[in-house]
Design an enzyme around this catalytic site. Structure first.
Site, PDB file in Angstrom:
ATOM      1  N   LYS A  29      35.632  37.543  35.033  1.00 50.04           N
ATOM      2  CA  LYS A  29      37.096  37.667  34.920  1.00 50.04           C
ATOM      3  C   LYS A  29      37.691  37.144  36.206  1.00 50.04           C
ATOM      4  O   LYS A  29      37.081  37.279  37.276  1.00 50.04           O
ATOM      5  CB  LYS A  29      37.506  39.129  34.761  1.00 50.04           C
ATOM      6  CG  LYS A  29      37.138  39.744  33.417  1.00 50.04           C
ATOM      7  CD  LYS A  29      37.628  41.177  33.365  1.00 50.04           C
ATOM      8  CE  LYS A  29      37.250  41.835  32.038  1.00 50.04           C
ATOM      9  NZ  LYS A  29      37.663  43.242  31.997  1.00 50.04           N
ATOM     10  N   HIS A  61      42.749  44.732  42.132  1.00 48.29           N
ATOM     11  CA  HIS A  61      41.614  44.964  43.048  1.00 48.29           C
ATOM     12  C   HIS A  61      41.998  44.748  44.518  1.00 48.29           C
ATOM     13  O   HIS A  61      41.166  44.949  45.404  1.00 48.29           O
ATOM     14  CB  HIS A  61      40.436  44.059  42.688  1.00 48.29           C
ATOM     15  CG  HIS A  61      39.719  44.471  41.442  1.00 48.29           C
ATOM     16  ND1 HIS A  61      38.872  45.555  41.405  1.00 48.29           N
ATOM     17  CD2 HIS A  61      39.749  43.968  40.194  1.00 48.29           C
ATOM     18  CE1 HIS A  61      38.403  45.686  40.170  1.00 48.29           C
ATOM     19  NE2 HIS A  61      38.913  44.739  39.418  1.00 48.29           N
ATOM     20  N   HIS A 109      41.555  40.178  39.568  1.00 46.56           N
ATOM     21  CA  HIS A 109      42.823  40.827  39.212  1.00 46.56           C
ATOM     22  C   HIS A 109      43.511  41.366  40.462  1.00 46.56           C
ATOM     23  O   HIS A 109      42.853  41.869  41.377  1.00 46.56           O
ATOM     24  CB  HIS A 109      42.547  41.965  38.230  1.00 46.56           C
ATOM     25  CG  HIS A 109      43.776  42.469  37.555  1.00 46.56           C
ATOM     26  ND1 HIS A 109      44.627  43.372  38.150  1.00 46.56           N
ATOM     27  CD2 HIS A 109      44.318  42.176  36.346  1.00 46.56           C
ATOM     28  CE1 HIS A 109      45.637  43.618  37.328  1.00 46.56           C
ATOM     29  NE2 HIS A 109      45.479  42.904  36.233  1.00 46.56           N
TER      30      HIS A 109
END
Length: 547
Positions: A107, A113, A110
């Site tokens: 992924k 994080h 984001h």
């Protein structure tokens, strides 16, 4: 010669001593003040002690204060100021493992994080600066049923060409498509379960594809970490402890701790009365392991490998119960070292958006911080000619992100505000960087002045003494930060220092002053710059020389 107001340098409140039970709370407070003041004797550092209204006033030998405090900066011992304080003698030093950032592979990184990443980096920097051996660990989410879905999805919708072009974007699209299909297709659900079972059995084709996903992700993440100025000693992950989970299950069984629930799942009863009112599930009904099972195996494995004295996990506050259960299970299994494991939790960031709308990826936030900062710098009349304005804007933009995040208690949620965050005059990361660059400029413009003999009696005016007294607190602030692992103490200390420096810059000119005065002031500004840079680096900020 030095002239200054006869105001107190320190004050002691008798009211505070009475409230804390150090002095009797009854009786005439003024009489108590005068009696205590009479008992205290001046020495070489404290020149005068006098009684005020409920306060005892202390006046320092300001020249001696300046001499002792600024001595290290004349010897070039700039980096260790405050770090060799006797205050730290009581701290136990050793090996500390800090697990932070820990995004999920396959992924894009984001923005959610960001907090774990910068808080974990601050804790690592702080512990290291205080003499500990720190192991920085990134524990990747690289195992679990979602990889079954991704693997099954990739065989249906994936493209090796697209994976090479824009790897994480393509994997993200595949995952979204597979998820959508799984909602109304039993075939996709079964294929996902089958792929994950192949992973658990270490079948070569499934493992090869999974490894490709993992390597691609780590490479992409390292690019983001480099921008943030963050490194890791180890990229671990749930997958690394898959084999050891079976040993954990066997040990739980042999100790009589593993129970089978009505649903057929494997659970550990953590309720004080053994009535199953507080259970933790460690096995699914089909025998596959869960996140916590892998966390138990990981903790035991790390203790064996690193023999750490303390382990710190940095995640958001929604995981507080998870870590409470993890530490409880480890203790129940006979691991007394679990008492030296701690969870540092934090609140959520609200309203983190870019100009294009809702933000998802951290890279977008970093790009926008850089672009906005570059725009602000171009608009400012004070901006200097820079060799690499983009690089400076990046560093200053990241400082703004960090300081906005660190100003309050970590547990609190906070509202993300681009405009307030990037102000040059407010209590922001931009203000820290601007002050540091300004101090560097003073040092550059007055090269050669340092060669004169240092005369500390030239630093007796109130503005100088305020900075000296503030620098004196640096070790206390680091000690306090070490106790509760909150960056707000250091942030507020540095912001206050910058305000004091701004006043001194107006009131204590170096250029045009007599040589001994100019030299003493330059030593003061040099000491302030050194402490500011040291504190910024602990926070995870790279100080800029010009802006």
């Amino acid at each position: 010669m030095c002239f200054y107001r006869l105001s107190a340098d320190f004050k002691l409140s008798l009211g505070a001593l009475r409230v804390n039970g150090i002095l009797p709370s009854s009786g005439d407070i003024q009489l108590q003040t005068e009696n205590l003041a009479a008992q205290l004797k001046p020495d070489s550092m404290v020149e005068e002690i006098s009684a005020g209204h409920g306060l005892i006033h202390f006046k320092l030998n300001r020249s001696l204060l300046a001499e002792k405090l600024l001595e290290p900066f004349g010897k070039g011992e700039n980096d260790n100021f405050g770090l060799n304080s006797e205050l730290f003698d009581t701290l136990k030093r050793g090996t500390i493992l800090v697990e932070f950032s820990s995004p999920n592979i396959a992924k894009k990184f984001h923005a959610g994080h960001l907090r774990s990443t910068i808080i974990g980096n601050f804790i690592s920097n702080l512990k290291q600066s205080l003499g500990n051996n720190v192991i920085r660990m990134n524990y990747l989410g690289d195992w679990g049923m979602q990889f079954g879905l991704l693997g099954a999805g990739f065989s249906r919708f994936g493209s090796i060409e697209k994976l090479k072009e824009n790897p994480l974007q393509h994997l993200f699209e595949v995952y979204v498509q597979a998820n959508k299909e799984a909602e109304h297709s039993e075939d996709v659900k079964l294929a996902a379960k089958d792929f994950f079972r192949q992973l658990e059995r270490h079948e070569s084709q499934a493992i090869s594809l999974w490894q490709q996903f993992r390597e691609i992700t780590v490479k992409e993440y390292q690019h983001i970490y480099k921008r943030l100025g963050i490194h890791f000693d180890e990229y671990s992950g749930e997958s690394c402890h898959q084999a050891q989970t079976q040993e954990v299950v066997q040990e739980l069984q042999s100790r009589g701790l593993l129970k089978i629930s009505e649903k057929g799942t494997g659970v550990v009863d953590l309720s004080p009365n053994g009535d199953m009112s507080n259970i933790c599930t460690v096995l699914r009904s089909d025998g596959t392991t869960l996140y916590i099972t892998r966390d138990i195996a990981a903790a035991i494995s790390r203790k064996e490998k690193y023999c750490f004295d303390e382990m710190i996990y940095v995640t958001d506050k929604s995981q507080e119960n998870h870590f409470s259960q993890l530490f409880q299970i480890l203790l129940t299994m006979g691991n007394s070292w679990a008492e030296r494991c701690r969870h540092v939790s934090f609140g959520l960031v609200q309203g983190m958006k870019t100009r294009t709308g809702e933000v998802v990826f951290l890279e977008d936030v970093l790009d926008e911080a850089q672009a906005r900062m570059l725009h602000n710098m171009n608009q400012s009349k004070t901006t200097k000619e820079l060799e690499n304005p983009k690089e400076t804007a990046e560093k200053v933009g990241i400082s703004a992100l960090i300081v906005q995040d660190f100003k309050g208690p970590l547990q609190s949620d906070y509202k993300f505000d681009w405009d307030r965050m990037l102000q040059a005059q407010g209590d922001t990361g931009v203000f820290l960087q601007y002050t540091h660059a300004r101090l560097c400029s003073i040092m550059r413009m007055n090269e050669g002045v340092e060669a004169a003999v240092f005369n500390p009696s030239c630093l007796c005016e109130r503005t100088s003494v305020t900075i000296l007294q503030h620098l004196l607190r640096y070790d206390e602030v680091l000690y306090q930060s070490d106790q509760d692992l909150q960056p707000k103490h250091l942030v507020n200390f540095l912001l206050k220092l910058c305000h004091f420096v701004a006043s001194a810059h107006r009131e204590l000119p170096v250029k045009g002053s007599p040589p001994d005065v100019a030299q003493a002031r330059l030593r003061l500004f040099g000491g302030a710059r050194s402490v500011l840079a040291s504190g910024m680096r602990i926070l995870g900020i790279t100080p800029v020389q010009k802006m």
